[in-house]
Scaffold this motif. Structure first.
Motif, PDB file in Angstrom:
ATOM      1  N   GLY A  47     -12.364  40.446  48.249  1.00  0.00           N
ATOM      2  CA  GLY A  47     -13.552  40.465  48.869  1.00  0.00           C
ATOM      3  C   GLY A  47     -13.109  40.383  50.317  1.00  0.00           C
ATOM      4  N   LYS A  48     -14.302  40.546  51.075  1.00  0.00           N
ATOM      5  CA  LYS A  48     -13.796  40.563  52.464  1.00  0.00           C
ATOM      6  C   LYS A  48     -13.313  39.647  53.091  1.00  0.00           C
ATOM      7  N   ARG A  49     -12.371  39.595  54.179  1.00  0.00           N
ATOM      8  CA  ARG A  49     -11.722  38.618  54.794  1.00  0.00           C
ATOM      9  C   ARG A  49     -10.692  37.999  53.806  1.00  0.00           C
ATOM     10  N   ALA A  66      -1.799  40.928  55.159  1.00  0.00           N
ATOM     11  CA  ALA A  66      -0.487  40.493  54.196  1.00  0.00           C
ATOM     12  C   ALA A  66       0.279  41.667  54.117  1.00  0.00           C
ATOM     13  N   LEU A  67      -0.392  42.684  53.672  1.00  0.00           N
ATOM     14  CA  LEU A  67       0.402  43.771  53.163  1.00  0.00           C
ATOM     15  C   LEU A  67       1.262  44.408  54.432  1.00  0.00           C
ATOM     16  N   GLU A  68       0.677  44.473  55.291  1.00  0.00           N
ATOM     17  CA  GLU A  68       1.077  45.115  56.726  1.00  0.00           C
ATOM     18  C   GLU A  68       2.370  44.252  57.178  1.00  0.00           C
ATOM     19  N   MET A 128      -0.584  43.830  66.629  1.00  0.00           N
ATOM     20  CA  MET A 128      -0.182  42.190  66.818  1.00  0.00           C
ATOM     21  C   MET A 128       1.007  41.726  66.187  1.00  0.00           C
ATOM     22  N   ILE A 129       1.323  42.351  65.020  1.00  0.00           N
ATOM     23  CA  ILE A 129       2.652  41.925  64.314  1.00  0.00           C
ATOM     24  C   ILE A 129       3.659  42.368  65.351  1.00  0.00           C
ATOM     25  N   THR A 142      -9.358  35.998  47.664  1.00  0.00           N
ATOM     26  CA  THR A 142     -10.625  36.018  48.321  1.00  0.00           C
ATOM     27  C   THR A 142     -10.531  35.287  49.712  1.00  0.00           C
ATOM     28  N   TYR A 143     -11.318  35.058  50.688  1.00  0.00           N
ATOM     29  CA  TYR A 143     -11.233  34.588  51.685  1.00  0.00           C
ATOM     30  C   TYR A 143     -10.524  33.018  51.768  1.00  0.00           C
ATOM     31  N   ASN A 144     -10.707  32.348  50.525  1.00  0.00           N
ATOM     32  CA  ASN A 144      -9.986  31.160  50.459  1.00  0.00           C
ATOM     33  C   ASN A 144      -8.404  31.248  50.575  1.00  0.00           C
ATOM     34  N   ASP A 145      -7.993  32.653  50.336  1.00  0.00           N
ATOM     35  CA  ASP A 145      -6.410  32.874  50.363  1.00  0.00           C
ATOM     36  C   ASP A 145      -5.947  33.357  51.512  1.00  0.00           C
ATOM     37  N   ASN A 146      -6.773  33.364  52.640  1.00  0.00           N
ATOM     38  CA  ASN A 146      -6.349  33.868  53.759  1.00  0.00           C
ATOM     39  C   ASN A 146      -6.158  32.707  54.808  1.00  0.00           C
TER      40      ASN A 146
END
Length: 187
Positions: A13-15, A21-23, A57-58, A156-160
């Motif tokens: 999902g969003k966020r 993470a991929l970048e 940013m990275i 999900t956003y909980n993983d971010n």
């Protein structure tokens, strides 16, 4: 043709933190060994405001290792070890890229047609890894051609861990109302 082991699927999902993470993963791979990557996304505004902004940013953490440039409408990151990331928008012709990309990343893959991806896959090197990230709103070509039970990660956003507190609060309030970030998405 590529084996299914050459493909990785990030969906959520969003966020959910898929893109950043991929970048970060890609940045680390290209920083440690000379490689070439190409990132496809659907619009120039998403390219500029999301993907390029994330890479700025990275790379700002150690600016002596890379240089972000913009040629005639196209962005590029050159690493001082010889690695390179080219960025392309699906609004542009995706044919004609050299066939030595070690990574092909399809950002927001459900936002453009399969023929764009198929053109880009022809630019892969022998060791090429293809990565799709998307929000699973409807069924599309990735599920039909590339996804297997072993090559996908659902977040999900909980993983971010990098989600801004304001966005987290909004998503949590949606969940309380029964309108989760997964609403409108497809399993």
């Amino acid at each position: 043709t590529c084996a299914t082991s050459d493909f990785a699927i990030l969906k959520g999902g969003k966020r959910a933190g898929k893109s950043i993470a991929l970048e970060q993963f890609l940045y680390g791979k290209l920083l440690t060994q000379k490689r070439k990557a190409i990132i496809l996304t659907d619009t120039y505004s998403r390219l500029r405001d999301s993907v390029i902004s994330d890479f700025q940013m990275i790379t700002s953490e150690n600016p002596t290792l890379t240089k972000i440039t913009r040629g005639t409408g196209a962005y590029n990151i050159k690493f001082y070890n010889g690695s390179e990331i080219n960025f392309v928008c699906s609004e542009k012709d995706t044919r004609g890229f050299t066939s030595n990309n070690n990574f092909i990343v399809c950002n927001e893959a459900n936002m453009y047609e399969w023929n764009k991806v198929n053109d880009l896959l022809k630019s892969g090197a022998d060791d090429c890894k293809v990565i799709f990230d998307y929000n699973p709103y409807t069924r599309f070509y990735v599920q039909d051609y590339y996804e297997t039970p072993d090559n996908k990660l659902i977040t999900t956003y909980n993983d971010n861990p990098l989600i801004p507190k304001f966005a987290l609060k909004q998503l949590q309030e949606q969940a309380i109302r029964g309108e989760t970030a997964a609403s409108g998405t497809m399993d």
